[in-house]
Design a protein around this motif. Structure first.
Motif, PDB file in Angstrom:
ATOM      1  N   PHE A 151       5.115   6.347  17.714  1.00 56.04           N
ATOM      2  CA  PHE A 151       4.049   5.400  17.436  1.00 56.04           C
ATOM      3  C   PHE A 151       2.765   6.123  17.073  1.00 56.04           C
ATOM      4  N   ILE A 152       1.788   5.361  16.562  1.00 58.07           N
ATOM      5  CA  ILE A 152       0.464   5.892  16.259  1.00 58.07           C
ATOM      6  C   ILE A 152      -0.381   5.772  17.520  1.00 58.07           C
ATOM      7  N   ALA A 153      -0.817   6.882  18.054  1.00 55.76           N
ATOM      8  CA  ALA A 153      -1.606   6.864  19.289  1.00 55.76           C
ATOM      9  C   ALA A 153      -3.025   6.374  19.011  1.00 55.76           C
ATOM     10  N   THR A 154      -3.543   5.528  19.897  1.00 56.12           N
ATOM     11  CA  THR A 154      -4.900   5.003  19.775  1.00 56.12           C
ATOM     12  C   THR A 154      -5.566   4.950  21.149  1.00 56.12           C
ATOM     13  N   ASP A 155      -6.884   4.703  21.143  1.00 51.93           N
ATOM     14  CA  ASP A 155      -7.558   4.400  22.400  1.00 51.93           C
ATOM     15  C   ASP A 155      -7.333   2.916  22.709  1.00 51.93           C
ATOM     16  N   PRO A 156      -7.821   2.404  23.836  1.00 45.86           N
ATOM     17  CA  PRO A 156      -7.548   1.003  24.189  1.00 45.86           C
ATOM     18  C   PRO A 156      -8.044  -0.021  23.168  1.00 45.86           C
ATOM     19  N   MET A 157      -8.963   0.367  22.290  1.00 46.51           N
ATOM     20  CA  MET A 157      -9.494  -0.550  21.284  1.00 46.51           C
ATOM     21  C   MET A 157      -8.876  -0.322  19.915  1.00 46.51           C
ATOM     22  N   GLY A 158      -7.867   0.525  19.834  1.00 48.96           N
ATOM     23  CA  GLY A 158      -7.158   0.713  18.575  1.00 48.96           C
ATOM     24  C   GLY A 158      -7.642   1.847  17.707  1.00 48.96           C
ATOM     25  N   ARG A 159      -8.633   2.605  18.142  1.00 41.44           N
ATOM     26  CA  ARG A 159      -9.161   3.713  17.333  1.00 41.44           C
ATOM     27  C   ARG A 159      -8.184   4.891  17.385  1.00 41.44           C
ATOM     28  N   THR A 160      -7.840   5.431  16.235  1.00 42.83           N
ATOM     29  CA  THR A 160      -6.947   6.578  16.183  1.00 42.83           C
ATOM     30  C   THR A 160      -7.750   7.874  16.227  1.00 42.83           C
ATOM     31  N   GLU A 161      -7.041   9.005  16.173  1.00 39.17           N
ATOM     32  CA  GLU A 161      -7.706  10.299  16.169  1.00 39.17           C
ATOM     33  C   GLU A 161      -8.357  10.605  14.820  1.00 39.17           C
ATOM     34  N   ILE A 162      -8.058   9.816  13.788  1.00 37.33           N
ATOM     35  CA  ILE A 162      -8.638  10.034  12.466  1.00 37.33           C
ATOM     36  C   ILE A 162      -9.892   9.175  12.340  1.00 37.33           C
ATOM     37  N   PRO A 163     -11.057   9.770  12.143  1.00 34.93           N
ATOM     38  CA  PRO A 163     -12.290   8.977  12.038  1.00 34.93           C
ATOM     39  C   PRO A 163     -12.174   7.894  10.964  1.00 34.93           C
ATOM     40  N   ALA A 192       0.857  -1.184   0.000  1.00 38.76           N
ATOM     41  CA  ALA A 192       0.000   0.000   0.000  1.00 38.76           C
ATOM     42  C   ALA A 192       0.893   1.233   0.000  1.00 38.76           C
ATOM     43  N   VAL A 193       0.720   2.085  -1.003  1.00 41.37           N
ATOM     44  CA  VAL A 193       1.618   3.232  -1.154  1.00 41.37           C
ATOM     45  C   VAL A 193       0.929   4.568  -0.917  1.00 41.37           C
ATOM     46  N   ALA A 194      -0.400   4.597  -0.940  1.00 42.02           N
ATOM     47  CA  ALA A 194      -1.104   5.859  -0.713  1.00 42.02           C
ATOM     48  C   ALA A 194      -2.504   5.569  -0.195  1.00 42.02           C
ATOM     49  N   ALA A 195      -3.022   6.502   0.586  1.00 46.02           N
ATOM     50  CA  ALA A 195      -4.386   6.374   1.113  1.00 46.02           C
ATOM     51  C   ALA A 195      -5.027   7.747   1.171  1.00 46.02           C
ATOM     52  N   ARG A 196      -6.334   7.795   0.932  1.00 47.74           N
ATOM     53  CA  ARG A 196      -7.068   9.059   0.965  1.00 47.74           C
ATOM     54  C   ARG A 196      -8.535   8.760   1.234  1.00 47.74           C
ATOM     55  N   LEU A 236       0.992   6.029   5.428  1.00 48.30           N
ATOM     56  CA  LEU A 236      -0.437   6.139   5.141  1.00 48.30           C
ATOM     57  C   LEU A 236      -1.141   6.992   6.184  1.00 48.30           C
ATOM     58  N   TYR A 237      -0.783   6.786   7.434  1.00 46.02           N
ATOM     59  CA  TYR A 237      -1.401   7.549   8.523  1.00 46.02           C
ATOM     60  C   TYR A 237      -1.145   9.045   8.351  1.00 46.02           C
ATOM     61  N   GLU A 238       0.070   9.401   7.984  1.00 49.78           N
ATOM     62  CA  GLU A 238       0.399  10.810   7.805  1.00 49.78           C
ATOM     63  C   GLU A 238      -0.287  11.372   6.565  1.00 49.78           C
ATOM     64  N   GLN A 239      -0.429  10.572   5.519  1.00 50.64           N
ATOM     65  CA  GLN A 239      -1.145  11.036   4.331  1.00 50.64           C
ATOM     66  C   GLN A 239      -2.596  11.377   4.660  1.00 50.64           C
ATOM     67  N   LEU A 240      -3.155  10.690   5.632  1.00 45.35           N
ATOM     68  CA  LEU A 240      -4.547  10.924   6.034  1.00 45.35           C
ATOM     69  C   LEU A 240      -4.676  12.052   7.055  1.00 45.35           C
ATOM     70  N   ARG A 261     -14.640   0.829   3.650  1.00 44.15           N
ATOM     71  CA  ARG A 261     -15.370   1.718   4.559  1.00 44.15           C
ATOM     72  C   ARG A 261     -14.510   2.102   5.764  1.00 44.15           C
ATOM     73  N   ARG A 262     -13.688   1.169   6.221  1.00 42.28           N
ATOM     74  CA  ARG A 262     -12.822   1.426   7.367  1.00 42.28           C
ATOM     75  C   ARG A 262     -11.411   0.962   7.026  1.00 42.28           C
ATOM     76  N   LEU A 263     -10.432   1.529   7.743  1.00 44.89           N
ATOM     77  CA  LEU A 263      -9.025   1.229   7.487  1.00 44.89           C
ATOM     78  C   LEU A 263      -8.347   0.850   8.799  1.00 44.89           C
ATOM     79  N   LEU A 264      -7.675  -0.287   8.791  1.00 43.50           N
ATOM     80  CA  LEU A 264      -6.916  -0.734   9.962  1.00 43.50           C
ATOM     81  C   LEU A 264      -5.447  -0.820   9.580  1.00 43.50           C
ATOM     82  N   LEU A 265      -4.622  -0.042  10.259  1.00 46.95           N
ATOM     83  CA  LEU A 265      -3.194  -0.003   9.985  1.00 46.95           C
ATOM     84  C   LEU A 265      -2.460  -0.934  10.942  1.00 46.95           C
ATOM     85  N   ALA A 266      -1.984  -2.048  10.391  1.00 47.14           N
ATOM     86  CA  ALA A 266      -1.172  -2.992  11.157  1.00 47.14           C
ATOM     87  C   ALA A 266       0.194  -3.074  10.481  1.00 47.14           C
TER      88      ALA A 266
END
Length: 314
Positions: free
Chosen positions: A254-266, A82-86, A238-242, A105-110
């Motif tokens: 690191f990418i900050a998340t809540d305890p369930m993995g949700r980031t600050e980006i909806p 994966a080279v780009a995301a929007r 990808l996270y920074e592109q978004l 519909r949703r994106l999970l970054l692992a």
């Protein structure tokens, strides 16, 4: 080329976190695509440890089994990068290096992390074999051996104390680390951990076997294993592109998340080493499942709201 189908979830990264999330989501009858570039961080290691009932399993064998499980439940695995995301139409588009664009519909970054190793000859060549960083991942395998700790950061003392639990033959080489201070020096002395001052020029390796730590002044100290503390940096393109930004940590970023993995980006979640620099395989597996549960709950809520709206509009 853009894929006509819109997946419920696109997972970027096919390691322990990504595949565990794929299994959990597919078992909830979600359409799932895993994009895997095939570069697992632990590939150089002989075995993955602290994996209940599978301790010591070769990392690539573990991932192969995980891919089979995910595909069994209906997840699709795409061997690509994966080279780009929007954002697109309330969801996301992800461009792949092979030329395809997929929608979800949703994106999970692992996506894992990068180990930024010290520029010391021999370290990268033996990384994951006789050059280690984690006492829980590979400490048992070097128990009782001569272990050299390369002090590349303030974590050097901490590493020396952890590995001292595993061997009576631990030496701390201060190299570029800050002065450990009186309290740390007292602890090391009480545990009979020699502290060697001076920069490390490299590791002496004979026929692929680690033999010694070599200092700038030419002195050599025989060792069987060496530990270092890399800087751990999440793969975040990808996270920074978004619109996201990494969170700094004493050991890296690191990418900050809540305890369930949700980031600050909806609509974006993260799991595994991308959001937890210390996560071992078992922890990354659990994080993937928790993130999957959170993503599925979010989609359930959206689907229910859409159903109510459609029914009201009749």
């Amino acid at each position: 080329m853009t894929t006509n189908m819109t997946y419920d979830v696109a997972i970027v990264g096919g390691g322990a976190a990504g595949l565990s999330a794929a299994v959990a989501l597919a078992r909830s009858l979600r359409s799932v695509l895993v994009v895997d570039a095939g570069e697992p961080r632990n590939a150089p290691a002989d075995g993955a440890h602290n994996v209940l009932a599978r301790d010591g399993i070769p990392p690539l064998e573990l991932l192969a089994a995980g891919r089979r499980e995910a595909e069994h439940y209906g997840a699709r695995i795409r061997h690509d990068r994966a080279v780009a995301a929007r954002r697109h139409d309330g969801g996301f588009e992800v461009d792949l290096a092979g030329g395809e664009t997929v929608r979800a519909r949703r994106l999970l970054l692992a996506t894992g992390l990068v180990d930024e190793l010290p520029d010391i000859p021999g370290v990268r060549e033996l990384w994951g074999k006789s050059v280690l960083h984690c006492p829980y991942c590979h400490g048992w395998e070097v128990r009782g051996q001569r272990i050299g700790v390369l002090g590349t950061s303030p974590l050097g003392v901490h590493q020396a104390l952890l590995f001292r639990q595993l061997s009576e033959h631990v030496t701390l080489f201060t190299h570029r680390m800050p002065d450990p201070g009186g309290d740390a020096e007292a602890q090391l002395a009480a545990l009979d951990v020699p502290v060697v001052s001076g920069g490390v020029a490299g590791l002496r390796v004979d026929d692929g076997v680690l033999r010694a730590v070599v200092l700038d002044d030419g002195r050599e100290f025989g060792v069987d294993a060496v530990t270092v503390a890399p800087r751990f940096v999440a793969r975040s393109d990808l996270y920074e592109q978004l619109g996201g930004a990494l969170t700094e940590h004493p050991a890296g970023a690191f990418i900050a998340t809540d305890p369930m993995g949700r980031t600050e980006i909806p609509g974006v979640w993260a799991a595994g080493n991308s959001s937890d620099l210390a996560a071992m395989v078992a922890a990354a597996t659990g994080a993937g499942v928790m993130a999957a549960a959170s993503v599925n709950a979010d989609l359930v809520a959206e689907d229910a709201a859409a159903a109510v709206k459609a029914r009201t509009a009749r």
